[in-house]
Design an enzyme around this catalytic site. Structure first.
Site, short mmCIF file in Angstrom:
data_model
loop_
_atom_site.label_atom_id
_atom_site.label_comp_id
_atom_site.label_asym_id
_atom_site.label_seq_id
_atom_site.Cartn_x
_atom_site.Cartn_y
_atom_site.Cartn_z
N ASP A 214 -6.24 3.17 4.05
CA ASP A 214 -5.45 3.89 5.04
C ASP A 214 -5.50 3.14 6.37
O ASP A 214 -6.57 2.75 6.84
CB ASP A 214 -6.06 5.29 5.21
N GLU A 256 -1.97 0.02 3.47
CA GLU A 256 -0.96 0.93 4.03
C GLU A 256 -0.72 0.49 5.47
O GLU A 256 -1.36 0.96 6.40
CB GLU A 256 -1.47 2.37 4.00
C1 NOJ Z 1 -1.65 7.42 6.90
C2 NOJ Z 1 -1.64 8.56 5.93
O1 NOJ Z 1 -0.69 8.31 4.94
C3 NOJ Z 1 -1.33 9.80 6.71
O2 NOJ Z 1 -1.14 10.90 5.85
C4 NOJ Z 1 -2.43 10.05 7.69
O3 NOJ Z 1 -2.11 11.15 8.49
C5 NOJ Z 1 -2.67 8.82 8.59
N1 NOJ Z 1 -2.68 7.59 7.85
C6 NOJ Z 1 -3.98 8.94 9.33
O4 NOJ Z 1 -5.06 8.77 8.47
#
Ligand code: NOJ
Length: 545
Positions: A214, A256
């Site tokens: 993440d 991501e």
């Molecule tokens: C990306 C995640 O996909 C999202 O759901 C989240 O709120 C943020 N990162 C913060 O961790």
């Protein structure tokens, strides 16, 4: 035809270091998937009960969203303990049970690894904010002024107005790229770096096959920069990769990072950083192409995408648990997409669209299949968001992004077969209600969306060209037609998509004309030109001779 019983069904993606290049991924919210104990929340045992459903769809790898203990201010992306599973999902042993059941069936499991921030309920932050002299003070980023790193963009701009939050007790600001309840860890502190390496080792030792990492973009901050993708950040991510390569060589890291292709491809580095990265700029362009009846956005973004090392792979997707992100399009394109796909203001969240795939496409079956055909045939490994294979809807009455995280609809019994108790959130009613849209009826119906998608997945799995092959766009004098050749060794597959609502005719350039097997109908065809129905897609395998 019983695909699961076919000898061609699967080439084994287990025991294969590059397995992720051929894999089909399936993203799951454990809370929303299946409840085994009647408490109304999905759990790990419930997911384990449904493992054969996932297997049957043709999935090779499940991505489970955060299951760590958490106050759930950001649906678990706010972690309070990195070494445990939240009670409502079960115990660590239940996770081991799920991993065993999945591995028995040749399915791998990756999970979210949230490096950038913790929950403010995490004991590290509690200690950090309790006292300026706490040994944990330096686990987070503190400042006397909220003017530091000025100009850095605010990601959750609908709610947060600054990346700094004031702490009354210790009279300083702390840094947060997401909600103020998610303080950023201070990666300049070697102790933080080591903590997170331990977290990585813990889950991989338990049997997890890798991580969807993440927000890896924001680990370090430096004055005078936008604090994104800094060299220090890449260097640390490489340390994680080094650990993985040394100790768990088949595990993967998936980035991501919502960036343009050139920045994004830096996350692969020279094949020694991430194995995979989401292709964020491609995703909105799939929708844009449909809105404009024009293939150019897809072609241009893929032509702008640098080639990546052989041991790396793009992750491509249509929807996920967040809003359909529109950060990687121009202002003008964004406005067009809002008009087309989010006609009501409450459908917009931050910059994006907080709707599921089927409602975005007006539940138009041919468009839904068309975008799925792109998902399964463009370069990269596809990730399906749970429920999109049956065309689930959303609940826009729920706040934030919760409307696309509603219970999986298994059958038409009360509570959709999701729980015997009171579901954690209301079930979807109306056109997309579980009485109409559920797995049981779609499995039974040969003409269902589920069956069409399963079929595409299984055909994909018989051909390496999709996961590993090159792509060559084939010139057409009609911008509404997207045609490309995927080629790997002797295997050549021609994909033709009509992105418009009218019939088109596509004449193949002479060098591509000849004998093909239509992979979707199994017919042999000699092709000079193809008549394309509105929004139709064609998968044609070149005959060997
Ligand atoms: C990306 C995640 O996909 C999202 O759901 C989240 O709120 C943020 N990162 C913060 O961790």
């Amino acid at each position: 035809m019983d695909w699961a019983a076919s000898p061609l069904f699967i080439y084994n993606t287990m025991n294969n270091q590059l397995w992720y290049k051929d894999a089909v991924f399936y993203q799951i919210s454990v809370r929303a998937f299946k409840d085994s104990n009647g408490d109304g929340h999905g759990d790990l045992r419930g997911l384990t009960e449904k493992i054969d459903y996932i297997k049957n769809l043709g999935v090779d790898c499940i991505w489970i969203m955060p299951i760590y203990p958490s106050p759930l201010r950001d649906d678990g992306y706010d972690i309070a303990d990195y070494y445990n599973v939240s009670d409502e999902y079960g115990k660590l042993d239940d996770l081991k049970g799920l991993i065993a059941a999945a591995h028995e069936r040749g399915i791998r499991i990756i999970m979210d690894l949230v490096l950038n921030h913790t929950s403010d309920a995490h004991p590290w932050f509690q200690a950090s904010r309790s006292d300026k002299n706490s040994p944990y003070r330096d686990y987070y980023v503190w400042s006397d002024t909220d003017k530091k790193y000025e100009g850095v963009r605010i990601i959750f701009g609908d709610i947060e107005k600054s990346n700094w939050a004031w702490d009354e007790k210790t009279q300083q600001y702390y840094w947060h790229r997401f909600f103020s309840s998610q303080p950023d860890l201070n990666f300049d502190n070697p102790a933080v770096q080591d903590e997170m390496l331990n977290v990585v080792r813990f889950w991989l030792t338990l049997g997890i096959d890798g991580f969807r990492v993440d927000a890896p973009t924001y680990l370090f901050e430096r004055d005078g920069t936008n604090c994104e993708s800094l060299p220090e950040t890449h260097a640390y991510l490489k340390r994680i990769r080094h650990l993985i390569d040394g100790e768990f060589p088949e595990a993967i890291m998936l980035a991501e990072s919502n960036q343009w292709p050139k920045e994004l491809s830096q996350y692969f580095s020279s094949g020694d950083e991430f194995h995979m990265a989401f292709h964020f700029p491609l995703m909105p362009r799939i929708f844009l192409s449909i809105a404009q009846n024009n293939a150019t956005p897809i072609i241009e973004i893929l032509q702008d995408t640098p080639s990546i090392p052989d041991n790396c792979q793009w992750a491509i997707f249509l929807r996920n648990h967040d809003e359909l992100s529109l950060e990687m399009v121009t202002d003008e394109e964004r406005k067009l997409m809002w008009r087309e796909f989010a006609p009501e203001p409450h459908m917009i969240h931050n910059l994006g669209i907080r709707r599921r795939l089927a409602p975005i496409l007006n539940n138009d079956r041919s468009k839904i299949e068309l975008v799925n055909s792109l998902l399964f045939t463009l370069p990269g490994s596809p990730i399906i968001y749970y429920g999109d294979e049956i065309g689930m809807g959303d609940n826009l009455n729920l706040p934030d992004r919760n409307g696309v995280r509603t219970p999986m609809q298994w059958n038409s019994s009360p509570n959709a077969g999701f729980t015997k108790g009171e579901p954690f959130t209301e079930l979807i009613q109306g056109q997309y209600g579980f009485q109409h849209i559920n797995t049981e009826s779609q499995l039974a119906n040969p003409d269902s969306l589920y069956r069409a998608i399963r079929r595409m997945i299984h055909i994909r799995k018989e051909h390496h060209a999709f996961g590993r092959g090159s792509i060559q766009f084939i010139e057409s004098n009609d911008p509404g037609v997207l045609a490309y050749l995927r080629e790997h060794g002797e295997e050549k597959i021609l994909l033709v998509h009509n992105l418009t609502d009218s019939s088109r005719s596509f004449t193949l350039p002479a060098e591509y004309q000849g004998g093909y097997i239509n992979l979707l109908t199994n017919e042999m065809q000699n092709i000079q030109s193809i008549t394309l129905n509105p929004y139709s897609y064609h998968w044609m395998k070149k005959h060997a001779h």
